[in-house]
Motif scaffolding. Sequence first.
Motif, PDB file in Angstrom:
ATOM      1  N   ALA A  19      -4.140 -49.327  79.063  1.00 17.46           N
ATOM      2  CA  ALA A  19      -4.118 -48.309  78.001  1.00 17.46           C
ATOM      3  C   ALA A  19      -2.732 -48.023  77.437  1.00 17.46           C
ATOM      4  O   ALA A  19      -2.585 -47.762  76.240  1.00 17.46           O
ATOM      5  CB  ALA A  19      -4.733 -47.012  78.523  1.00 17.46           C
ATOM      6  N   ASP A  20      -1.696 -48.041  78.270  1.00 17.21           N
ATOM      7  CA  ASP A  20      -0.345 -47.708  77.814  1.00 17.21           C
ATOM      8  C   ASP A  20       0.439 -48.931  77.370  1.00 17.21           C
ATOM      9  O   ASP A  20       1.673 -48.856  77.242  1.00 17.21           O
ATOM     10  CB  ASP A  20       0.434 -47.000  78.925  1.00 17.21           C
ATOM     11  N   CYS A  21      -0.231 -50.041  77.124  1.00 23.65           N
ATOM     12  CA  CYS A  21       0.500 -51.261  76.771  1.00 23.65           C
ATOM     13  C   CYS A  21       1.229 -51.112  75.437  1.00 23.65           C
ATOM     14  O   CYS A  21       0.859 -50.311  74.585  1.00 23.65           O
ATOM     15  CB  CYS A  21      -0.443 -52.454  76.724  1.00 23.65           C
ATOM     16  N   GLN A  22       2.282 -51.905  75.288  1.00 24.57           N
ATOM     17  CA  GLN A  22       3.055 -51.922  74.053  1.00 24.57           C
ATOM     18  C   GLN A  22       2.178 -52.371  72.886  1.00 24.57           C
ATOM     19  O   GLN A  22       1.111 -52.949  73.085  1.00 24.57           O
ATOM     20  CB  GLN A  22       4.265 -52.856  74.211  1.00 24.57           C
ATOM     21  N   THR A  23       2.621 -52.106  71.695  1.00 21.84           N
ATOM     22  CA  THR A  23       1.829 -52.469  70.510  1.00 21.84           C
ATOM     23  C   THR A  23       2.183 -53.843  69.952  1.00 21.84           C
ATOM     24  O   THR A  23       1.433 -54.396  69.149  1.00 21.84           O
ATOM     25  CB  THR A  23       2.015 -51.421  69.407  1.00 21.84           C
ATOM     26  N   MET A  24       3.338 -54.391  70.350  1.00 19.26           N
ATOM     27  CA  MET A  24       3.765 -55.727  69.916  1.00 19.26           C
ATOM     28  C   MET A  24       4.302 -56.470  71.125  1.00 19.26           C
ATOM     29  O   MET A  24       4.797 -55.858  72.079  1.00 19.26           O
ATOM     30  CB  MET A  24       4.873 -55.627  68.846  1.00 19.26           C
ATOM     31  N   GLY A  25       4.210 -57.805  71.109  1.00 18.85           N
ATOM     32  CA  GLY A  25       4.744 -58.577  72.212  1.00 18.85           C
ATOM     33  C   GLY A  25       4.955 -60.026  71.852  1.00 18.85           C
ATOM     34  O   GLY A  25       4.295 -60.558  70.952  1.00 18.85           O
ATOM     35  N   GLY A  26       5.846 -60.691  72.605  1.00 14.34           N
ATOM     36  CA  GLY A  26       6.217 -62.061  72.298  1.00 14.34           C
ATOM     37  C   GLY A  26       5.775 -63.084  73.312  1.00 14.34           C
ATOM     38  O   GLY A  26       6.227 -64.237  73.252  1.00 14.34           O
ATOM     39  N   TYR A  27       4.899 -62.691  74.253  1.00 15.63           N
ATOM     40  CA  TYR A  27       4.332 -63.671  75.175  1.00 15.63           C
ATOM     41  C   TYR A  27       2.955 -64.098  74.657  1.00 15.63           C
ATOM     42  O   TYR A  27       2.185 -63.256  74.174  1.00 15.63           O
ATOM     43  CB  TYR A  27       4.164 -63.087  76.575  1.00 15.63           C
ATOM     44  N   PRO A  28       2.617 -65.366  74.774  1.00 18.53           N
ATOM     45  CA  PRO A  28       1.292 -65.801  74.316  1.00 18.53           C
ATOM     46  C   PRO A  28       0.184 -65.205  75.167  1.00 18.53           C
ATOM     47  O   PRO A  28       0.351 -64.988  76.372  1.00 18.53           O
ATOM     48  CB  PRO A  28       1.352 -67.322  74.453  1.00 18.53           C
ATOM     49  N   LYS A  29      -0.953 -64.968  74.540  1.00 16.74           N
ATOM     50  CA  LYS A  29      -2.101 -64.352  75.208  1.00 16.74           C
ATOM     51  C   LYS A  29      -3.173 -65.412  75.394  1.00 16.74           C
ATOM     52  O   LYS A  29      -3.761 -65.898  74.418  1.00 16.74           O
ATOM     53  CB  LYS A  29      -2.594 -63.178  74.371  1.00 16.74           C
ATOM     54  N   ILE A  30      -3.434 -65.759  76.633  1.00 18.66           N
ATOM     55  CA  ILE A  30      -4.367 -66.833  76.933  1.00 18.66           C
ATOM     56  C   ILE A  30      -5.819 -66.407  76.743  1.00 18.66           C
ATOM     57  O   ILE A  30      -6.673 -67.207  76.401  1.00 18.66           O
ATOM     58  CB  ILE A  30      -4.142 -67.357  78.371  1.00 18.66           C
ATOM     59  N   ALA A  31      -6.091 -65.120  76.946  1.00 15.63           N
ATOM     60  CA  ALA A  31      -7.464 -64.608  76.834  1.00 15.63           C
ATOM     61  C   ALA A  31      -7.408 -63.092  76.720  1.00 15.63           C
ATOM     62  O   ALA A  31      -6.347 -62.469  76.840  1.00 15.63           O
ATOM     63  CB  ALA A  31      -8.297 -65.032  78.046  1.00 15.63           C
ATOM     64  N   THR A  32      -8.584 -62.487  76.506  1.00 11.96           N
ATOM     65  CA  THR A  32      -8.696 -61.036  76.371  1.00 11.96           C
ATOM     66  C   THR A  32      -9.907 -60.552  77.153  1.00 11.96           C
ATOM     67  O   THR A  32     -11.014 -61.074  76.985  1.00 11.96           O
ATOM     68  CB  THR A  32      -8.852 -60.636  74.887  1.00 11.96           C
ATOM     69  N   VAL A  33      -9.698 -59.556  78.011  1.00 11.66           N
ATOM     70  CA  VAL A  33     -10.790 -58.954  78.776  1.00 11.66           C
ATOM     71  C   VAL A  33     -11.715 -58.212  77.820  1.00 11.66           C
ATOM     72  O   VAL A  33     -11.252 -57.468  76.947  1.00 11.66           O
ATOM     73  CB  VAL A  33     -10.243 -57.985  79.841  1.00 11.66           C
ATOM     74  N   ILE A  34     -13.022 -58.391  77.961  1.00  7.54           N
ATOM     75  CA  ILE A  34     -13.952 -57.721  77.056  1.00  7.54           C
ATOM     76  C   ILE A  34     -13.987 -56.221  77.353  1.00  7.54           C
ATOM     77  O   ILE A  34     -13.674 -55.783  78.460  1.00  7.54           O
ATOM     78  CB  ILE A  34     -15.364 -58.335  77.142  1.00  7.54           C
ATOM     79  N   SER A  35     -14.401 -55.439  76.370  1.00  2.85           N
ATOM     80  CA  SER A  35     -14.383 -53.976  76.489  1.00  2.85           C
ATOM     81  C   SER A  35     -15.216 -53.464  77.661  1.00  2.85           C
ATOM     82  O   SER A  35     -14.845 -52.491  78.321  1.00  2.85           O
ATOM     83  CB  SER A  35     -14.887 -53.343  75.189  1.00  2.85           C
ATOM     84  N   ALA A  36     -16.350 -54.112  77.934  1.00  3.54           N
ATOM     85  CA  ALA A  36     -17.231 -53.646  79.008  1.00  3.54           C
ATOM     86  C   ALA A  36     -16.576 -53.749  80.376  1.00  3.54           C
ATOM     87  O   ALA A  36     -16.897 -52.979  81.289  1.00  3.54           O
ATOM     88  CB  ALA A  36     -18.543 -54.444  78.995  1.00  3.54           C
ATOM     89  N   ASP A  37     -15.637 -54.694  80.556  1.00  2.00           N
ATOM     90  CA  ASP A  37     -15.020 -54.901  81.861  1.00  2.00           C
ATOM     91  C   ASP A  37     -13.643 -54.267  81.988  1.00  2.00           C
ATOM     92  O   ASP A  37     -13.099 -54.170  83.094  1.00  2.00           O
ATOM     93  CB  ASP A  37     -14.903 -56.403  82.161  1.00  2.00           C
ATOM     94  N   LEU A  38     -13.067 -53.827  80.878  1.00  2.00           N
ATOM     95  CA  LEU A  38     -11.703 -53.289  80.927  1.00  2.00           C
ATOM     96  C   LEU A  38     -11.569 -52.087  81.862  1.00  2.00           C
ATOM     97  O   LEU A  38     -10.570 -51.985  82.594  1.00  2.00           O
ATOM     98  CB  LEU A  38     -11.238 -52.946  79.508  1.00  2.00           C
ATOM     99  N   PRO A  39     -12.531 -51.135  81.921  1.00  2.00           N
ATOM    100  CA  PRO A  39     -12.370 -49.997  82.843  1.00  2.00           C
ATOM    101  C   PRO A  39     -12.265 -50.407  84.307  1.00  2.00           C
ATOM    102  O   PRO A  39     -11.677 -49.674  85.111  1.00  2.00           O
ATOM    103  CB  PRO A  39     -13.640 -49.167  82.600  1.00  2.00           C
ATOM    104  N   ARG A  40     -12.797 -51.542  84.680  1.00  2.00           N
ATOM    105  CA  ARG A  40     -12.773 -51.976  86.077  1.00  2.00           C
ATOM    106  C   ARG A  40     -11.350 -52.204  86.571  1.00  2.00           C
ATOM    107  O   ARG A  40     -11.083 -52.118  87.776  1.00  2.00           O
ATOM    108  CB  ARG A  40     -13.599 -53.249  86.250  1.00  2.00           C
ATOM    109  N   TRP A  41     -10.428 -52.509  85.646  1.00  2.00           N
ATOM    110  CA  TRP A  41      -9.041 -52.771  86.052  1.00  2.00           C
ATOM    111  C   TRP A  41      -8.342 -51.523  86.554  1.00  2.00           C
ATOM    112  O   TRP A  41      -7.320 -51.617  87.240  1.00  2.00           O
ATOM    113  CB  TRP A  41      -8.274 -53.405  84.893  1.00  2.00           C
TER     114      TRP A  41
END
Length: 339
Positions: free
Chosen positions: A259-281
């Motif tokens: 939730a507190d992640c930065q809004t911009m970044g320079g590392y490549p993103k290999i994948a994205t966790v779907i919304s349904a599973d994000l709370p589990r983290w």
Amino acid sequence: MSACFDVIDGGMGNTIQDEGRYGFRHQGVPVSGWLDAHMAHAANALVGNPLHAACLEIRGLGPKLQLRQGQTRVALAGDITATLTRASGLRQVLAPWCAFTMQAGDTLHIGAANDGCAYLASASGWQVQASMGSAATYARVGLGGIHGRALQNGDTLSNGDSGAQHHEPSKKALQAWTYADEPMRVMLGPQSDHFTPEALETLFSSNWQTTRAQDRMGVRLSGPRLAHIHAQASDIVSDGIAPGAIQVPGDGQPIVLLADCQTMGGYPKIATVISADLPRWAHLPPERVVRFVEVDAHEAHQALLAQQQLWHAWLTQIRPYAEAGWLDVDALNQSNLID
């Protein structure tokens, strides 16, 4: 009259959170807010609040609070317990998933969040001054919550006028809100082409372990190295980032953003966790094993719809009950006294 709590012990990592602040990402301000909205909503439902009311998010050792004035109901949601010491000296061990009434002089001592995240709701919601339209704490820049930081000894917590809550029966959930222990579902991209085919296969075939390098901003994982197609592919021109993105820096170890992640970044993103599973983290302390599985956009959408249906079904199972050590006449009158 609002209820007022003195913070005897702030515990560790406990912050006021709500749905978050939207509309400011273009200014570099994260949404923040709850790590697990369903669990925060559950705590609010148990005390009769609107689901969006601000809660205290407990990420480590819970606080010790004494009610200085007023009377109110509070509820815990999560794998956590607490002890309530009445002004008379009577002690009660309190389980989560039910509301309980506090009176002036009572002290609530909350234990540790056993799986990394729990919530405390108070009738009418915790009252703090809104920042950019939200009570959510973003501690990295001192925004929102209580002076933009975690709870500390000597702080004061207040809720709204809870008088209307006094005439409602206490509520209890028939079962805990939980998540299935299954692989984390992700969609590839947006920069999956920066990784070798072997790296993509490794992402889904390997066990990953959560590390101690984790906070509300993200969780760093430990496992086999995910190789970029070449050294320069480990950096990109900074672009937008959202919670759920899985960044992979040059060392090949993935970072799942929260939730507190930065809004911009320079590392490549290999994948994205779907919304349904994000709370589990929010519920993965260090050294937990995680696996990933790939889904497409349709499957991600269906998973979210299914979760929303489960949530609404859970909500209908909340029932009035009679609190131990507290005579609730309204709850008593709604009970079947014959059987």
